[in-house]
Design a protein around this motif. Structure first.
Motif, PDB file in Angstrom:
ATOM      1  N   GLU A 169       0.834  -1.206   0.000  1.00 13.19           N
ATOM      2  CA  GLU A 169       0.000   0.000   0.000  1.00 13.19           C
ATOM      3  C   GLU A 169       0.868   1.257   0.000  1.00 13.19           C
ATOM      4  OE1 GLU A 169      -3.490   2.196   2.651  1.00 13.19           O
ATOM      5  OE2 GLU A 169      -2.693   0.257   3.274  1.00 13.19           O
ATOM      6  N   MET A 170       1.958   1.232   0.787  1.00 13.16           N
ATOM      7  CA  MET A 170       2.887   2.359   0.828  1.00 13.16           C
ATOM      8  C   MET A 170       3.482   2.623  -0.551  1.00 13.16           C
ATOM      9  SD  MET A 170       6.565   2.471   2.794  1.00 13.16           S
ATOM     10  CE  MET A 170       7.246   1.270   1.631  1.00 13.16           C
ATOM     11  N   ARG A 171       3.902   1.561  -1.239  1.00 15.03           N
ATOM     12  CA  ARG A 171       4.489   1.729  -2.570  1.00 15.03           C
ATOM     13  C   ARG A 171       3.469   2.291  -3.553  1.00 15.03           C
ATOM     14  NH1 ARG A 171       6.836  -4.157  -2.237  1.00 15.03           N
ATOM     15  NH2 ARG A 171       8.825  -3.836  -1.137  1.00 15.03           N
ATOM     16  N   ARG A 172       2.248   1.757  -3.516  1.00 10.24           N
ATOM     17  CA  ARG A 172       1.202   2.247  -4.424  1.00 10.24           C
ATOM     18  C   ARG A 172       0.980   3.741  -4.238  1.00 10.24           C
ATOM     19  NH1 ARG A 172      -1.617  -2.514  -2.730  1.00 10.24           N
ATOM     20  NH2 ARG A 172      -2.989  -1.252  -1.403  1.00 10.24           N
ATOM     21  N   THR A 173       0.948   4.171  -2.987  1.00 10.87           N
ATOM     22  CA  THR A 173       0.717   5.588  -2.685  1.00 10.87           C
ATOM     23  C   THR A 173       1.896   6.443  -3.117  1.00 10.87           C
ATOM     24  OG1 THR A 173      -0.692   5.021  -0.800  1.00 10.87           O
ATOM     25  CG2 THR A 173       0.264   7.228  -0.825  1.00 10.87           C
ATOM     26  N   ASP A 174       3.106   6.003  -2.802  1.00  9.52           N
ATOM     27  CA  ASP A 174       4.292   6.826  -3.045  1.00  9.52           C
ATOM     28  C   ASP A 174       4.647   6.930  -4.530  1.00  9.52           C
ATOM     29  OD1 ASP A 174       4.415   7.234  -0.365  1.00  9.52           O
ATOM     30  OD2 ASP A 174       6.248   6.113  -0.003  1.00  9.52           O
ATOM     31  N   VAL A 175       4.391   5.860  -5.292  1.00  8.18           N
ATOM     32  CA  VAL A 175       4.686   5.908  -6.727  1.00  8.18           C
ATOM     33  C   VAL A 175       3.910   7.047  -7.397  1.00  8.18           C
ATOM     34  CG1 VAL A 175       4.153   4.695  -8.879  1.00  8.18           C
ATOM     35  CG2 VAL A 175       5.522   3.575  -7.143  1.00  8.18           C
ATOM     36  N   LYS A 176       2.697   7.290  -6.932  1.00  9.27           N
ATOM     37  CA  LYS A 176       1.870   8.349  -7.515  1.00  9.27           C
ATOM     38  C   LYS A 176       2.498   9.728  -7.329  1.00  9.27           C
ATOM     39  CE  LYS A 176      -2.432   5.803  -6.710  1.00  9.27           C
ATOM     40  NZ  LYS A 176      -3.699   5.762  -5.931  1.00  9.27           N
ATOM     41  N   THR A 177       3.276   9.891  -6.267  1.00  6.47           N
ATOM     42  CA  THR A 177       3.857  11.207  -5.983  1.00  6.47           C
ATOM     43  C   THR A 177       4.978  11.580  -6.951  1.00  6.47           C
ATOM     44  OG1 THR A 177       5.540  10.399  -4.415  1.00  6.47           O
ATOM     45  CG2 THR A 177       3.338  10.872  -3.542  1.00  6.47           C
ATOM     46  N   VAL A 178       5.533  10.592  -7.661  1.00  4.51           N
ATOM     47  CA  VAL A 178       6.626  10.876  -8.607  1.00  4.51           C
ATOM     48  C   VAL A 178       6.247  10.480 -10.036  1.00  4.51           C
ATOM     49  CG1 VAL A 178       8.474  10.718  -6.893  1.00  4.51           C
ATOM     50  CG2 VAL A 178       7.716   8.641  -8.074  1.00  4.51           C
ATOM     51  N   ALA A 179       4.966  10.236 -10.260  1.00  3.72           N
ATOM     52  CA  ALA A 179       4.524   9.766 -11.579  1.00  3.72           C
ATOM     53  C   ALA A 179       4.887  10.740 -12.688  1.00  3.72           C
ATOM     54  CB  ALA A 179       3.016   9.516 -11.558  1.00  3.72           C
ATOM     55  N   ASP A 180       4.825  12.043 -12.391  1.00  3.04           N
ATOM     56  CA  ASP A 180       5.125  13.029 -13.437  1.00  3.04           C
ATOM     57  C   ASP A 180       6.627  13.218 -13.654  1.00  3.04           C
ATOM     58  OD1 ASP A 180       5.606  14.265 -11.011  1.00  3.04           O
ATOM     59  OD2 ASP A 180       4.671  16.170 -11.556  1.00  3.04           O
ATOM     60  N   GLU A 181       7.451  12.525 -12.879  1.00  4.92           N
ATOM     61  CA  GLU A 181       8.902  12.594 -13.042  1.00  4.92           C
ATOM     62  C   GLU A 181       9.463  11.361 -13.753  1.00  4.92           C
ATOM     63  OE1 GLU A 181       9.372  14.986  -8.783  1.00  4.92           O
ATOM     64  OE2 GLU A 181      10.317  13.023  -9.068  1.00  4.92           O
ATOM     65  N   ALA A 182       8.609  10.397 -14.034  1.00  2.00           N
ATOM     66  CA  ALA A 182       9.066   9.165 -14.668  1.00  2.00           C
ATOM     67  C   ALA A 182       9.311   9.377 -16.156  1.00  2.00           C
ATOM     68  CB  ALA A 182       8.027   8.062 -14.475  1.00  2.00           C
ATOM     69  N   ILE A 183      10.236   8.589 -16.700  1.00  2.00           N
ATOM     70  CA  ILE A 183      10.424   8.524 -18.150  1.00  2.00           C
ATOM     71  C   ILE A 183       9.520   7.394 -18.637  1.00  2.00           C
ATOM     72  CG2 ILE A 183      12.042   8.064 -20.022  1.00  2.00           C
ATOM     73  CD1 ILE A 183      14.246   9.224 -18.286  1.00  2.00           C
TER      74      ILE A 183
END
Length: 239
Positions: free
Chosen positions: A94-108
């Motif tokens: 759950e922590m990973r699912r939440t945190d990935v969203k916070t950097v989604a616009d920084e991904a290639i």
């Protein structure tokens, strides 16, 4: 033994960034001892075990008891069924699912035309298996698996991998720069307020120990290279 190794890895990655006490059900849990050790506290709540608290930190999930005076390494399992259930892993996912969203616009992003899944991959251009994944990226895209790359320099915030990642994320065409770096082509100079340190810290929090590391939509993390067929099978099973 695996749990002891995990506990040791947590302590080996401490970073000094103290915060105030965490709010817990209208009372204060004393977090000063954790803060003195260098943990940054993000959330605190009761675990499924009476008297034990679940603490999300900058280095992932830990447990404390005795009003914050006792730190407990390891994982909690429900053993009442036919097979043990790792309750701690559900919290981490759950922590990973939440945190990935916070950097989604920084991904290639390499997006599948018929996208069915998004897999976040921590990568390093100096990693041979990362290069192999990237060379075969069409095999993932053709199966409806979009790849979102985040940076995780294996040598830490120093060395050639770190410098290449900084240049890649500061390039006008990040995807082209990533492909060039993984093909040993020279990158034109570029600099900016890059997110590499943030991605590296996030990977550490998630438990990344090498690249590539794949985070599935479920929050499950697969360490190492997995081909498109096996990854699709894992994604389907994780639904």
């Amino acid at each position: 033994m695996k749990q002891l190794v995990l506990a040791a890895s947590i302590f080996g990655l401490l970073a000094c960034s103290p915060q105030g006490n965490a709010q817990l059900n209208d009372r204060e849990l004393d977090t000063q001892y954790l803060e003195n050790m260098g943990f940054t506290i993000e959330s605190v709540k009761p675990s499924s075990v009476t008297g034990l608290y679940e603490v999300i930190t900058n280095q992932g999930l830990i447990y404390v008891a005795d009003d914050g005076k006792k730190l407990i390494g390891g994982r909690i399992y429900d053993i009442t069924g036919s097979e043990p259930v790792n309750l701690s892993e559900e919290v981490v996912k759950e922590m990973r699912r939440t945190d990935v969203k916070t950097v989604a616009d920084e991904a290639i992003v390499y997006q599948a035309e018929d996208e069915a899944y998004v897999v976040t991959v921590f990568t390093d251009p100096t990693c041979g298996y990362c290069r192999q994944l990237h060379t075969n990226i069409d095999s993932y895209l053709n199966k409806g698996i979009s790849i979102h790359y985040l940076a995780w320099p294996r040598s830490g915030l120093q060395g050639s991998g770190y410098e290449q990642l900084k240049t890649i994320w500061c390039s006008a065409d990040k995807g082209a720069a990533l492909t060039a770096a993984k093909s040993d082509k020279r990158l034109p100079a570029a600099s900016c307020d890059d997110p590499i340190a943030k991605h590296f810290a996030l990977g550490n929090k998630f438990g990344v120990r090498g690249t590539p590391s794949m985070v599935l939509p479920s929050g499950e993390m697969i360490p190492g290279l997995v081909n498109a067929d096996r990854l699709l099978e894992a994604l389907e099973q994780a639904q």
